[in-house]
Design an enzyme around this catalytic site. Structure first.
Site, PDB file in Angstrom:
ATOM      1  N   ASP A 205      44.729  40.404  45.238  1.00 56.03           N
ATOM      2  CA  ASP A 205      45.710  41.232  44.539  1.00 56.03           C
ATOM      3  C   ASP A 205      45.129  42.609  44.210  1.00 56.03           C
ATOM      4  O   ASP A 205      45.849  43.589  44.100  1.00 56.03           O
ATOM      5  CB  ASP A 205      46.224  40.535  43.275  1.00 56.03           C
ATOM      6  CG  ASP A 205      45.100  40.036  42.382  1.00 56.03           C
ATOM      7  OD1 ASP A 205      43.913  40.086  42.784  1.00 56.03           O
ATOM      8  OD2 ASP A 205      45.399  39.559  41.267  1.00 56.03           O
ATOM      9  N   HIS A 206      43.801  42.665  44.084  1.00 59.21           N
ATOM     10  CA  HIS A 206      43.077  43.896  43.783  1.00 59.21           C
ATOM     11  C   HIS A 206      41.603  43.535  43.791  1.00 59.21           C
ATOM     12  O   HIS A 206      41.250  42.361  43.979  1.00 59.21           O
ATOM     13  CB  HIS A 206      43.469  44.457  42.407  1.00 59.21           C
ATOM     14  CG  HIS A 206      43.362  43.441  41.304  1.00 59.21           C
ATOM     15  ND1 HIS A 206      42.135  43.016  40.787  1.00 59.21           N
ATOM     16  CD2 HIS A 206      44.294  42.724  40.636  1.00 59.21           C
ATOM     17  CE1 HIS A 206      42.343  42.105  39.862  1.00 59.21           C
ATOM     18  NE2 HIS A 206      43.652  41.893  39.754  1.00 59.21           N
TER      19      HIS A 206
ATOM     20  N   SER B  32      47.153  42.173  37.591  1.00 58.28           N
ATOM     21  CA  SER B  32      47.473  41.017  38.432  1.00 58.28           C
ATOM     22  C   SER B  32      48.968  40.725  38.457  1.00 58.28           C
ATOM     23  O   SER B  32      49.483  40.220  39.461  1.00 58.28           O
ATOM     24  CB  SER B  32      46.704  39.781  37.957  1.00 58.28           C
ATOM     25  OG  SER B  32      45.324  39.929  38.206  1.00 58.28           O
TER      26      SER B  32
ATOM     27  N   ASP C  34      41.890  36.381  43.563  1.00 57.36           N
ATOM     28  CA  ASP C  34      42.137  37.373  42.515  1.00 57.36           C
ATOM     29  C   ASP C  34      40.866  38.194  42.294  1.00 57.36           C
ATOM     30  O   ASP C  34      39.811  37.655  41.991  1.00 57.36           O
ATOM     31  CB  ASP C  34      42.539  36.668  41.214  1.00 57.36           C
ATOM     32  CG  ASP C  34      43.221  37.610  40.240  1.00 57.36           C
ATOM     33  OD1 ASP C  34      42.701  38.719  40.031  1.00 57.36           O
ATOM     34  OD2 ASP C  34      44.267  37.236  39.684  1.00 57.36           O
TER      35      ASP C  34
ATOM     36  N   GLU D 146      45.573  30.215  44.460  1.00 55.37           N
ATOM     37  CA  GLU D 146      44.868  31.356  43.871  1.00 55.37           C
ATOM     38  C   GLU D 146      43.457  30.969  43.450  1.00 55.37           C
ATOM     39  O   GLU D 146      43.253  30.036  42.671  1.00 55.37           O
ATOM     40  CB  GLU D 146      45.612  31.910  42.656  1.00 55.37           C
ATOM     41  CG  GLU D 146      44.954  33.193  42.146  1.00 55.37           C
ATOM     42  CD  GLU D 146      45.403  33.613  40.758  1.00 55.37           C
ATOM     43  OE1 GLU D 146      45.264  34.810  40.448  1.00 55.37           O
ATOM     44  OE2 GLU D 146      45.865  32.751  39.984  1.00 55.37           O
TER      45      GLU D 146
ATOM     46  N   THR E 161      49.246  35.955  38.205  1.00 57.01           N
ATOM     47  CA  THR E 161      49.499  35.969  39.645  1.00 57.01           C
ATOM     48  C   THR E 161      50.394  34.814  40.056  1.00 57.01           C
ATOM     49  O   THR E 161      51.362  34.986  40.806  1.00 57.01           O
ATOM     50  CB  THR E 161      48.179  35.908  40.426  1.00 57.01           C
ATOM     51  OG1 THR E 161      47.308  36.943  39.963  1.00 57.01           O
ATOM     52  CG2 THR E 161      48.414  36.070  41.913  1.00 57.01           C
TER      53      THR E 161
ATOM     54  N   HIS F   3      35.286  40.735  35.861  1.00 56.75           N
ATOM     55  CA  HIS F   3      35.451  41.371  34.554  1.00 56.75           C
ATOM     56  C   HIS F   3      34.177  41.235  33.718  1.00 56.75           C
ATOM     57  O   HIS F   3      33.827  42.129  32.947  1.00 56.75           O
ATOM     58  CB  HIS F   3      36.623  40.746  33.799  1.00 56.75           C
ATOM     59  CG  HIS F   3      37.962  41.246  34.241  1.00 56.75           C
ATOM     60  ND1 HIS F   3      38.365  42.555  34.090  1.00 56.75           N
ATOM     61  CD2 HIS F   3      39.004  40.601  34.843  1.00 56.75           C
ATOM     62  CE1 HIS F   3      39.597  42.702  34.568  1.00 56.75           C
ATOM     63  NE2 HIS F   3      40.008  41.534  35.028  1.00 56.75           N
TER      64      HIS F   3
ATOM     65  N   ASP G  80      38.146  37.045  39.840  1.00 57.06           N
ATOM     66  CA  ASP G  80      38.481  38.190  38.988  1.00 57.06           C
ATOM     67  C   ASP G  80      37.818  38.093  37.625  1.00 57.06           C
ATOM     68  O   ASP G  80      37.257  39.074  37.122  1.00 57.06           O
ATOM     69  CB  ASP G  80      39.997  38.260  38.839  1.00 57.06           C
ATOM     70  CG  ASP G  80      40.438  39.270  37.800  1.00 57.06           C
ATOM     71  OD1 ASP G  80      40.264  40.472  38.040  1.00 57.06           O
ATOM     72  OD2 ASP G  80      40.978  38.857  36.746  1.00 57.06           O
TER      73      ASP G  80
END
Length: 437
Positions: free
Chosen positions: A310-311, A88, A39, A263, A141, A272, A268
């Site tokens: 996912d990004h 997500s 993620d 995952e 996710t 952030h 992620d």
């Protein structure tokens, strides 16, 4: 709030995302699918890992494990009227169902209709299924592969779905490992006990995970998300690779095969926070889980392993302020994440304790900055530490949100060439649907 359940009758040519006209339309049937999602893991993260693993200042950098299996890239944008950068939930839904959708949606297309996921289809075809993650297992996710909701925020309802929903009379998910005790053991409902009564084993720490012998298993190792890998105690919280190994051990007992989603959730979350220490910690954990999956698939002709994202998150840059010198040695010298260091400093009010966590020579003004934040909130101290580490390591960031660039695809095993080149994130699910058939 819409809460839709996909029924067995929904698994038809009308609801399956089709790739019959796609050039990748001939392939061999697979028995086992292991899909790993880092993620937030864009190219800058995996490139950063190569730098991070490189001990010497001179010489060619050795490839990471990911480098050996790179095959292509995928586009991450969502179909959202207000945003062209995905969250997500939308990205997870595209990867799970073959349908791009709006941000926040779980298992729904852009018209808010429930569409089957690859996990659900695998169960429909008689395979065992598993969800493994470092967030709470009912997070966006992971949930996109097993539930259907208008909002990713329906955490209690998502947890309920994991127990209540059936396909062909069987539980939809056979193995669930990650965080989220607070969502599964609640005042209004004790899902842990209900899972036990339904024949599932239960593990609350690493020792119980190793000792459990049940084929179906629920493992919850934290109230919400797991601690970052750098901050975990091995006896209490398993690594992502340990959870992946435990899931495969159980799922492979099904002669019809399995689908497993793994995952690396908190790559992620570190992005952030613009926290390079947490990011590299979580990326190493994810790389180890990928290694477990690859080791299982070696010398088999019935398994596909895919790792992707996912990004990307944070706009991580391997350098800042034109220094032309990213210094991963600074990151390696720090033994706890900034969040843990900040919590320790606020608990003890002893600034000297920072040396227990950071083997880094700080300037006097840095010490003063940290001291000042001890009169503020823990979050202020955490942010100060992040800023200092980013400065010393020369790590740049452009945002604290998601970013819209393409992300990598890594693959090994049967049909891996089908993922080569550039594709949409939704194409990954479409290929997996057809591989099952």
């Amino acid at each position: 709030m819409l809460h839709s359940t996909v029924q067995v009758s929904d698994f038809s040519l009308n609801t399956m995302p089709s790739m019959l006209n796609h050039p990748f339309n001939r392939m061999k049937k697979v028995k086992n699918i292991i899909l790993l999602i880092g993620d937030g893991m864009g190219f800058s993260y995996t490139t950063g890992l190569r730098y991070f693993n490189h001990d010497s200042r001179l010489g060619l950098m050795k490839p990471t494990l990911f480098d050996h299996y790179f095959v292509g890239t995928q586009s991450t944008y969502s179909l959202d009227a207000k945003s062209n950068i995905t969250d997500s939930a939308a990205a997870g839904t595209a990867l799970a169902t073959g349908y791009k959708t709006y941000n926040g949606a779980l298992g729904l297309n852009s018209e808010k209709q429930a569409v089957p996921s690859i996990l659900e289809y695998a169960k429909f075809r008689g395979k065992s299924t598993g969800l493994v993650g470092t967030s709470q297992i009912n997070h966006a996710t992971l949930a996109a592969f097993a539930t259907h909701h208008e909002s990713r925020e329906n955490y209690h309802e998502i947890a309920d779905d994991y127990l209540d929903e059936r396909i062909n009379g069987e539980h939809k998910i056979d193995v669930m490992l990650g965080g989220g005790t607070s969502y599964f053991s609640r005042n209004d409902r004790n899902l842990v006990e209900e899972f036990r009564k339904s024949g599932f084993g239960y593990a609350a720490n690493s020792i119980e995970l190793l000792a459990d012998r049940n084929e179906k298993l629920l493992g919850l190792f934290a109230p919400i998300e797991l601690p970052k890998h750098l901050d975990r105690y091995a006896t209490t919280v398993p690594s992502l690779s340990q959870m992946t190994k435990a899931a495969i051990k159980r799922l492979q007992q099904n002669q019809d095969g399995f689908f497993l989603l793994v995952e690396g959730s908190q790559i992620d979350w570190a992005g952030h926070d613009n926290d390079i220490v947490g990011a590299m910690s979580e990326l190493k954990d994810f790389e180890s889980a990928f290694h477990v999956a690859i080791q299982f698939a070696l010398d088999r002709d019935d398994t596909i392993v895919i790792a992707t994202a996912d990004h990307s998150t944070g706009g991580m840059s391997i350098d800042r302020n034109d220094n032309y010198k990213w210094d991963p040695a600074v990151i390696r010298s720090i033994k706890s994440t900034p969040a843990v260091i900040a919590a320790d400093l606020h608990k003890t009010k002893e600034l000297s304790r920072i040396t227990r966590h950071m083997h880094l020579s700080l300037h006097q003004e840095d010490w003063k900055t940290i001291q000042t934040t001890l009169e503020m909130e823990v979050g202020d101290t955490k942010q100060a530490l992040i800023n200092i580490i980013n400065h010393y390591s020369s790590t740049g960031w452009t945002t604290k949100g998601h970013t819209g660039e393409d992300v990598p695809i890594y693959a090994y095993g049967l049909n891996k060439h089908k993922f080569s080149g550039r594709m949409e994130n939704s194409d990954i699910a479409k290929l997996l649907f057809e591989m099952i058939d």
